[in-house]
Design a protein around this motif. Sequence first.
Motif, PDB file in Angstrom:
ATOM      1  N   MET A 168       0.735  -1.888  10.382  1.00  0.00           N
ATOM      2  CA  MET A 168       0.042  -1.583   9.149  1.00  0.00           C
ATOM      3  C   MET A 168      -0.880  -2.745   8.809  1.00  0.00           C
ATOM      4  N   THR A 169      -2.038  -2.394   8.342  1.00  0.00           N
ATOM      5  CA  THR A 169      -2.993  -3.419   7.954  1.00  0.00           C
ATOM      6  C   THR A 169      -3.351  -3.235   6.491  1.00  0.00           C
ATOM      7  N   PRO A 170      -3.174  -4.236   5.659  1.00  0.00           N
ATOM      8  CA  PRO A 170      -2.581  -5.532   5.980  1.00  0.00           C
ATOM      9  C   PRO A 170      -1.079  -5.408   6.151  1.00  0.00           C
ATOM     10  N   ALA A 171      -0.517  -6.376   6.849  1.00  0.00           N
ATOM     11  CA  ALA A 171       0.930  -6.365   7.088  1.00  0.00           C
ATOM     12  C   ALA A 171       1.670  -6.484   5.763  1.00  0.00           C
ATOM     13  N   PRO A 172       2.818  -5.810   5.644  1.00  0.00           N
ATOM     14  CA  PRO A 172       3.578  -5.915   4.401  1.00  0.00           C
ATOM     15  C   PRO A 172       4.073  -7.337   4.167  1.00  0.00           C
ATOM     16  N   THR A 173       4.131  -7.730   2.918  1.00  0.00           N
ATOM     17  CA  THR A 173       4.646  -9.040   2.535  1.00  0.00           C
ATOM     18  C   THR A 173       5.681  -8.854   1.435  1.00  0.00           C
ATOM     19  N   VAL A 174       6.530  -9.840   1.254  1.00  0.00           N
ATOM     20  CA  VAL A 174       7.538  -9.770   0.210  1.00  0.00           C
ATOM     21  C   VAL A 174       6.871  -9.777  -1.162  1.00  0.00           C
ATOM     22  N   ALA A 175       5.890 -10.666  -1.348  1.00  0.00           N
ATOM     23  CA  ALA A 175       5.179 -10.761  -2.628  1.00  0.00           C
ATOM     24  C   ALA A 175       4.078  -9.700  -2.678  1.00  0.00           C
ATOM     25  N   PRO A 176       3.717  -9.220  -3.871  1.00  0.00           N
ATOM     26  CA  PRO A 176       2.641  -8.231  -3.981  1.00  0.00           C
ATOM     27  C   PRO A 176       1.324  -8.778  -3.426  1.00  0.00           C
ATOM     28  N   ASN A 177       0.623  -7.965  -2.673  1.00  0.00           N
ATOM     29  CA  ASN A 177      -0.678  -8.346  -2.124  1.00  0.00           C
ATOM     30  C   ASN A 177      -1.749  -7.611  -2.921  1.00  0.00           C
ATOM     31  N   THR A 178      -1.967  -8.049  -4.148  1.00  0.00           N
ATOM     32  CA  THR A 178      -2.916  -7.357  -5.026  1.00  0.00           C
ATOM     33  C   THR A 178      -4.347  -7.486  -4.520  1.00  0.00           C
ATOM     34  N   ALA A 179      -4.656  -8.526  -3.750  1.00  0.00           N
ATOM     35  CA  ALA A 179      -6.004  -8.676  -3.194  1.00  0.00           C
ATOM     36  C   ALA A 179      -6.316  -7.547  -2.216  1.00  0.00           C
ATOM     37  N   ALA A 180      -5.267  -6.978  -1.593  1.00  0.00           N
ATOM     38  CA  ALA A 180      -5.461  -5.876  -0.653  1.00  0.00           C
ATOM     39  C   ALA A 180      -5.315  -4.522  -1.335  1.00  0.00           C
ATOM     40  N   GLY A 181      -5.153  -4.523  -2.676  1.00  0.00           N
ATOM     41  CA  GLY A 181      -5.101  -3.272  -3.412  1.00  0.00           C
ATOM     42  C   GLY A 181      -3.714  -2.766  -3.747  1.00  0.00           C
ATOM     43  N   GLU A 182      -2.669  -3.573  -3.479  1.00  0.00           N
ATOM     44  CA  GLU A 182      -1.321  -3.119  -3.825  1.00  0.00           C
ATOM     45  C   GLU A 182      -1.169  -3.044  -5.336  1.00  0.00           C
ATOM     46  N   GLY A 183      -0.497  -1.994  -5.781  1.00  0.00           N
ATOM     47  CA  GLY A 183      -0.318  -1.802  -7.209  1.00  0.00           C
ATOM     48  C   GLY A 183       0.961  -2.393  -7.761  1.00  0.00           C
ATOM     49  N   ARG A 184       1.886  -2.763  -6.890  1.00  0.00           N
ATOM     50  CA  ARG A 184       3.152  -3.284  -7.406  1.00  0.00           C
ATOM     51  C   ARG A 184       2.954  -4.674  -7.988  1.00  0.00           C
ATOM     52  N   THR A 185       3.865  -5.063  -8.868  1.00  0.00           N
ATOM     53  CA  THR A 185       3.744  -6.350  -9.545  1.00  0.00           C
ATOM     54  C   THR A 185       4.929  -7.267  -9.295  1.00  0.00           C
ATOM     55  N   ARG A 186       5.954  -6.778  -8.595  1.00  0.00           N
ATOM     56  CA  ARG A 186       7.156  -7.573  -8.340  1.00  0.00           C
ATOM     57  C   ARG A 186       7.410  -7.680  -6.839  1.00  0.00           C
ATOM     58  N   ASN A 187       8.134  -8.722  -6.466  1.00  0.00           N
ATOM     59  CA  ASN A 187       8.504  -8.897  -5.067  1.00  0.00           C
ATOM     60  C   ASN A 187       9.391  -7.749  -4.610  1.00  0.00           C
ATOM     61  N   HIS A 188       9.339  -7.448  -3.309  1.00  0.00           N
ATOM     62  CA  HIS A 188      10.253  -6.458  -2.751  1.00  0.00           C
ATOM     63  C   HIS A 188      11.681  -6.952  -2.925  1.00  0.00           C
ATOM     64  N   GLN A 189      12.596  -6.027  -3.132  1.00  0.00           N
ATOM     65  CA  GLN A 189      13.981  -6.403  -3.389  1.00  0.00           C
ATOM     66  C   GLN A 189      14.797  -6.586  -2.117  1.00  0.00           C
ATOM     67  N   ALA A 190      14.309  -6.121  -0.979  1.00  0.00           N
ATOM     68  CA  ALA A 190      15.113  -6.124   0.246  1.00  0.00           C
ATOM     69  C   ALA A 190      15.627  -7.505   0.654  1.00  0.00           C
ATOM     70  N   PRO A 191      14.801  -8.557   0.727  1.00  0.00           N
ATOM     71  CA  PRO A 191      15.327  -9.840   1.206  1.00  0.00           C
ATOM     72  C   PRO A 191      16.444 -10.393   0.326  1.00  0.00           C
ATOM     73  N   GLY A 192      16.390 -10.138  -0.970  1.00  0.00           N
ATOM     74  CA  GLY A 192      17.399 -10.656  -1.879  1.00  0.00           C
ATOM     75  C   GLY A 192      18.779 -10.049  -1.675  1.00  0.00           C
ATOM     76  N   VAL A 193      18.838  -8.862  -1.072  1.00  0.00           N
ATOM     77  CA  VAL A 193      20.133  -8.219  -0.827  1.00  0.00           C
ATOM     78  C   VAL A 193      20.488  -8.225   0.661  1.00  0.00           C
ATOM     79  N   GLY A 194      19.761  -9.006   1.448  1.00  0.00           N
ATOM     80  CA  GLY A 194      20.102  -9.178   2.857  1.00  0.00           C
ATOM     81  C   GLY A 194      19.498  -8.166   3.811  1.00  0.00           C
ATOM     82  N   LEU A 195      18.544  -7.338   3.371  1.00  0.00           N
ATOM     83  CA  LEU A 195      17.901  -6.370   4.260  1.00  0.00           C
ATOM     84  C   LEU A 195      16.677  -7.005   4.907  1.00  0.00           C
ATOM     85  N   PRO A 196      16.319  -6.569   6.104  1.00  0.00           N
ATOM     86  CA  PRO A 196      15.176  -7.184   6.804  1.00  0.00           C
ATOM     87  C   PRO A 196      13.847  -6.812   6.146  1.00  0.00           C
ATOM     88  N   PHE A 197      12.907  -7.727   6.210  1.00  0.00           N
ATOM     89  CA  PHE A 197      11.570  -7.437   5.728  1.00  0.00           C
ATOM     90  C   PHE A 197      10.570  -8.039   6.698  1.00  0.00           C
TER      91      PHE A 197
END
Length: 99
Positions: free
Chosen positions: A1-30
Amino acid sequence: MTPAPTVAPNTAAGEGRTRNHQAPGVGLPFPPPVLYQVTQIANSNVIMSNQLPAQTIWGFDGISPGPTYVAQYNTPILVRNFNNLPANNGGFGKNSVSC
């Protein structure tokens, strides 16, 4: 996927989310091992019924209904949606997506 997913929101690439992904905090791969990407676009000349004329639909990758995501418990997935719907909607509907 371009751009590659990141834990933090990538608003420069147009992402609408405002919070970090929750997966790393609960031990899931990212990034997660399963990635889906769909683009909402207009598709013209679609026959929805043999009793109706061809019409334009707003669909997921041009189809409606949209895709089915196949998931299993304890296997994280990431769905990336791109909105390429026309800005001019002809006076009907809203050119945004809700999932």
